[in-house]
Scaffold this active site. Structure first.
Site, PDB file in Angstrom:
ATOM      1  N   ASP A  13       0.868  -1.181   0.000  1.00  0.00           N
ATOM      2  CA  ASP A  13       0.000   0.000   0.000  1.00  0.00           C
ATOM      3  C   ASP A  13       0.904   1.231   0.000  1.00  0.00           C
ATOM      4  OD1 ASP A  13      -2.435   1.578   0.292  1.00  0.00           O
ATOM      5  OD2 ASP A  13      -1.820   1.931   2.354  1.00  0.00           O
ATOM      6  N   SER A  14       0.304   2.389  -0.260  1.00  0.00           N
ATOM      7  CA  SER A  14       1.077   3.632  -0.212  1.00  0.00           C
ATOM      8  C   SER A  14       1.510   3.955   1.212  1.00  0.00           C
ATOM      9  CB  SER A  14       0.224   4.774  -0.753  1.00  0.00           C
ATOM     10  OG  SER A  14      -0.915   4.930   0.073  1.00  0.00           O
ATOM     11  N   CYS A  76      -4.379  -1.216  -2.101  1.00  0.00           N
ATOM     12  CA  CYS A  76      -4.482   0.229  -2.277  1.00  0.00           C
ATOM     13  C   CYS A  76      -5.339   0.465  -3.519  1.00  0.00           C
ATOM     14  CB  CYS A  76      -3.069   0.787  -2.473  1.00  0.00           C
ATOM     15  SG  CYS A  76      -3.000   2.543  -2.869  1.00  0.00           S
ATOM     16  N   THR A  78      -5.865   3.175  -5.084  1.00  0.00           N
ATOM     17  CA  THR A  78      -5.211   4.106  -5.999  1.00  0.00           C
ATOM     18  C   THR A  78      -4.168   3.374  -6.849  1.00  0.00           C
ATOM     19  OG1 THR A  78      -5.512   5.763  -4.276  1.00  0.00           O
ATOM     20  CG2 THR A  78      -4.043   6.342  -6.079  1.00  0.00           C
ATOM     21  N   CYS A 187     -10.959   3.757  -0.144  1.00  0.00           N
ATOM     22  CA  CYS A 187      -9.513   3.885   0.058  1.00  0.00           C
ATOM     23  C   CYS A 187      -9.213   3.057   1.290  1.00  0.00           C
ATOM     24  CB  CYS A 187      -9.152   5.353   0.276  1.00  0.00           C
ATOM     25  SG  CYS A 187      -7.499   5.610   0.967  1.00  0.00           S
TER      26      CYS A 187
END
Ligand code: DGL
Length: 265
Positions: A13-14, A76, A78, A187
């Site tokens: 994930d970010s 994630c 995104t 998210c």
């Protein structure tokens, strides 16, 4: 590519958000080992350009593959919308799942009211998101709520209700109508704010009946299915697996914070 039952399952994930998905995966597959990489040095991904997100995601995936993993979850939304298509082409043999906003489940349980989708500006801008809306949204009122900056509250462990209320009043409140029936948390950071969102909806809008939905359980189940399909799940070892967490941030507390979120009831 060598894939073996004894290897851990990779997660990326970010930052800390993907822990919400990892949590479900650990519950579903307690015997497995997991290797989680949070890219907090580069968070947020959600307001970067697509090419930049791809580059960052590929880099993290390289790190995980170099350690040896038997499957991968892009935990994630995104990064999934920016890079999963390419990753499937790059690693056709690797069991791979991404996560997308839980619009389908929200529509399946809809009673005809408004459905809000909270997500990063980047996720909302992507073609993948538009497809999701086209595929399932017809005849329903599905409204996107871009939540620029909300990820930062989780990354900095800022769960103060008053501060979050200021954010929600400005960014979520204008979308909440009397007929709003559910909010999709699009998210992976947002499930950690569930209680804060509930509290806000209760005190500011007098609403305790709005359902909050996220895709973490569905994603973990899909990951297990894909591993089982390739006969890569551990079978009844009787041992509990372990979770190793790595983070790109120079702040060593990020790893501690990750474990704290993982172990939160
Ligand atoms: N956790 C990520 C997601 O699910 C994104 C957060 C970010 O903007 O970095 O979209």
């Amino acid at each position: 590519m060598i894939l073996d039952k004894s290897m851990p399952i990779g997660f990326m994930d970010s930052g800390l958000g993907g822990i919400s998905v990892l949590k479900e995966a650990v519950k579903l597959m307690p015997e497995e080992n997991f290797l989680y990489y949070g890219d907090s040095a580069n968070v947020p991904y959600g307001n970067k350009k697509r090419e930049e997100i791809k580059r960052l995601t590929f880099h993290v995936v390289d790190i995980l593959l170099a350690q040896g993993i038997k499957g991968l979850a892009i935990a994630c939304n995104t990064a999934t919308s920016a890079a999963v298509k390419d990753l499937r082409i790059m690693y056709p043999d690797l069991p791979l799942v991404g996560i997308e906003p839980a619009i389908k489940p929200a529509i399946e349980q809809s009673r005809g009211g408004r459905i809000l989708v909270m997500a990063t500006p980047m996720t909302i801008r992507q073609e993948k998101f538009r497809h999701l809306l086209e595929q399932y949204g017809e005849g329903h009122e599905v409204v996107s709520v871009p939540c620029d900056g909300l990820v930062g509250f989780v990354e900095s462990f800022m769960f103060d209700q008053d501060l979050l209320d200021v954010y929600f009043r400005k960014n979520l409140g204008p979308f909440v109508t009397d007929n709003t029936e559910s909010i999709v948390l699009g998210c992976t950071h947002y499930p950690f704010l569930k209680e804060n969102i509930r509290q806000y909806l209760k005190t500011e809008h007098g609403r305790e009946d709005i359902a909050l939905l996220d895709g973490s359980y569905g994603t973990a189940r899909e990951l297990r299915r894909r591993l089982a399909e390739k006969d890569l799940l551990k079978s009844n070892t009787g041992w509990e697996g372990h979770v190793e967490i790595l983070n790109s941030s120079s702040d060593t507390e990020m790893v501690e914070k990750s474990y704290e979120l993982l172990n939160r009831p």
